[in-house]
Scaffold this active site. Structure first.
Site, PDB file in Angstrom:
ATOM      1  CB  SER A   1      10.018  -9.093  97.940  1.00 12.74           C
ATOM      2  OG  SER A   1       9.959  -7.955  97.414  1.00 12.74           O
ATOM      3  NE  ARG A   2      12.093 -14.800  93.349  1.00 17.60           N
ATOM      4  CZ  ARG A   2      13.383 -14.225  93.711  1.00 17.60           C
ATOM      5  NH1 ARG A   2      13.521 -13.288  92.815  1.00 17.60           N
ATOM      6  NH2 ARG A   2      14.411 -15.352  93.340  1.00 17.60           N
ATOM      7  CG  LEU A   3       6.163  -8.311  96.707  1.00 16.17           C
ATOM      8  CD1 LEU A   3       5.635  -7.996  98.462  1.00 16.17           C
ATOM      9  CD2 LEU A   3       4.783  -9.317  96.238  1.00 16.17           C
TER      10      LEU A   3
END
Ligand code: FMN
Length: 213
Positions: free
Chosen positions: A191-193
């Site tokens: 998610s890139r989070l």
């Protein structure tokens, strides 16, 4: 001329799995779990880390070392006490460590205080090493200028004669132990989070919190 780094521009790791999970409150437990995940993921040299030190005049420097043991909450590596890193640790025992696991998209940062291990710890490890490594510990004046390789191989030949049987541990070679004051566990997410979880040492244990990625 083409830029050799072009191939890396805009390249992102496509992580194989999501790696969220409950983190135990003891950072050493998390550290050991992540270490075995790295090992299971066939990370190359999972016990290799970057050691950051700072010289007396505030110049930082880094090099790769092997983590060899975790004893009583201390992370242990072995080296030459008279080397550049040895001199820098003597001037400033506040050091940093960095482990990077690309296949499992994780990073572990450690900050802590570095001191020499007990001589008994150094002796036990030194005595477990092969003869060639023991001779090498005497022969290499680590981080000093070397005129040519013959100078080193001549020294090895002399030492082979000097120590025909047992090779004692030189005083200038032994273990360092890092007592962590902070751990940070970074997990890359699809998610890139990405997640960052920090443990700060406080009087009676550890304070755990998240940081923005
Ligand atoms: C994979 C790898 C593992 C290494 N492990 C050690 C080690 O455990 N101990 C050590 O003294 N040097 C080790 N080295 C060499 C160090 O990176 C470094 O060159 C050496 O310790 C001298 O550093 P200094 O001049 O900053 O003191 C390793 C190098 C590599 C690439």
């Amino acid at each position: 001329m083409s830029n050799p780094l072009d191939q890396y521009r805009d390249s992102h790791h496509e992580f194989q799995h999501d790696i969220t999970g409950d983190l135990n409150k003891d950072p050493f437990v998390v550290f050991k779990e992540w270490f075995s995940i790295a090992h299971d993921a066939d990370e190359l040299e999972a016990n290799a880390f970057v050691l950051g030190t700072t010289s007396a005049d505030q110049q930082s420097s880094t090099r790769i070392l092997y983590l060899k043991e975790i004893l009583d909450g201390q992370l242990i590596f072995y080296t030459n006490y008279s080397s550049q890193k040895g001199r820098e640790i003597a001037a400033n025992p506040k050091v940093s460590m960095l482990f990077f696991y690309p296949k499992s998209s994780r990073q572990i940062r450690v900050e802590g205080i570095c001191t020499k291990t007990d001589k008994s710890v150094s002796d036990a490890y030194f005595n477990s090493r092969p003869r060639g490594s023991k001779i090498g510990a005497w022969a290499s004046q680590q981080s000093e200028e070397l005129s040519n390789m013959t100078e080193l191989t001549d020294r090895v030949a002399e030492l082979e004669l000097k120590f025909p049987n047992e090779v004692p541990r030189p005083e200038h070679w032994g273990g360092y132990q890092i007592q962590p004051t902070r751990f940070e566990f970074w997990m890359g997410k699809k998610s890139r989070l990405h997640e960052r979880i920090v443990f700060d040492r406080i009087d009676d244990g550890w304070k755990m919190y998240r940081k923005n990625p």
